[in-house]
Enzyme design. Sequence first.
Site, PDB file in Angstrom:
ATOM      1  CG  ASP A 257      -7.147  -0.793  -5.385  1.00 56.69           C
ATOM      2  OD1 ASP A 257      -7.815   0.074  -5.036  1.00 56.69           O
ATOM      3  OD2 ASP A 257      -6.138  -0.920  -5.291  1.00 56.69           O
TER       4      ASP A 257
ATOM      5  CG  HIS B 280      -5.834  -0.401  -1.980  1.00 54.87           C
ATOM      6  ND1 HIS B 280      -5.157  -0.181  -2.933  1.00 54.87           N
ATOM      7  CD2 HIS B 280      -5.541   0.142  -0.829  1.00 54.87           C
ATOM      8  CE1 HIS B 280      -4.042   0.569  -2.561  1.00 54.87           C
ATOM      9  NE2 HIS B 280      -4.185   0.620  -1.242  1.00 54.87           N
TER      10      HIS B 280
ATOM     11  CB  CYS C 112      -0.983   0.045   1.118  1.00 56.26           C
ATOM     12  SG  CYS C 112      -1.955   1.446   1.426  1.00 56.26           S
TER      13      CYS C 112
END
Length: 229
Positions: free
Chosen positions: A164, A196, A114
Site C-alpha cells: 500500500d 491500496h 478505504c
Amino acid sequence: MADDISLDIPADLLIPGSGSGPGLVLFQEIFGVTGYVRSRAQDLVDLGYVVLIPHFYGRLGDPAVDEDEGGLPRAMALLQELDWQVAVEDGVAALGALREHPAVSGRVGALGFCFGGGLAFNVAAAADQKPDALVNYYGSALPSLLALAPEVTSPSLHHFGESDTYISMETVREIEHAVTDGHSDVTFLTYPEAGHAFDNPSPLFHHAEASAEAWTATVEWLATHLPVR
C-alpha cells in the site's frame, strides 16, 4: 432510496429475498456510492444480510466519482469538503436506524472500504450501542484515529495490502498493535503485493488474488460474528 429509513442524508436499503436478516451498514469508498460499492452491497444481500448504504457525500450533492477517469483528485477534494464529525454522526445514526428497521432480525454490523473503513472505525468508537461486528478494508484514516482504538470494542476484522503506497507497512503494524492491544476478538490480515483499494475492480487498484482471498475471509468471519439464521 430508503424511504422507510429516517436519516439526514440519502441512503439505499437492500433487503434479501428472505425478507429479513442481520443488518450491515456499508460505508462507501472515497469515490462515493459507486457501482463497485453497490455490487459489494448486493454480494452481502445475496448472503442474507439487510444492507444500508448511507450516501456520506449527500450533503455535497451526492457525487460518485469515476475511478477509471482520473477521478482521484476530485475524490480527494470531496474528502476535504466533507465535515468528518458530521459524517461520524450520520454513521452512528445509520447504525441506529438500521437496528430499528423491521426487516432486521438479529444484530447489526459495519463494513467499510478505504475512506469508509476509517469512518466505520470512528463510528464504532463513537456509538453508544456499538456495532456487533466491524470489517475494515484498508481504512485510510486509521493512522490518525488510533487514539480511539480502546473505544472500539466490537469484534473486528481488518484487511491491509503489504504494498500500500498510502499506508506504509510500518504504519500498518502500528495499526495492528493499536487495534489488537487489549482486545481479544480481532482478526488482522495482510496481503503480499496488494496495494491500496485492492478490492476495487478498477485496473488502477485491483489485485485479484488478494481481493478473492479477503472476500472469502470476510464472508467466513461474518458467518461467525454476524450469522444469518
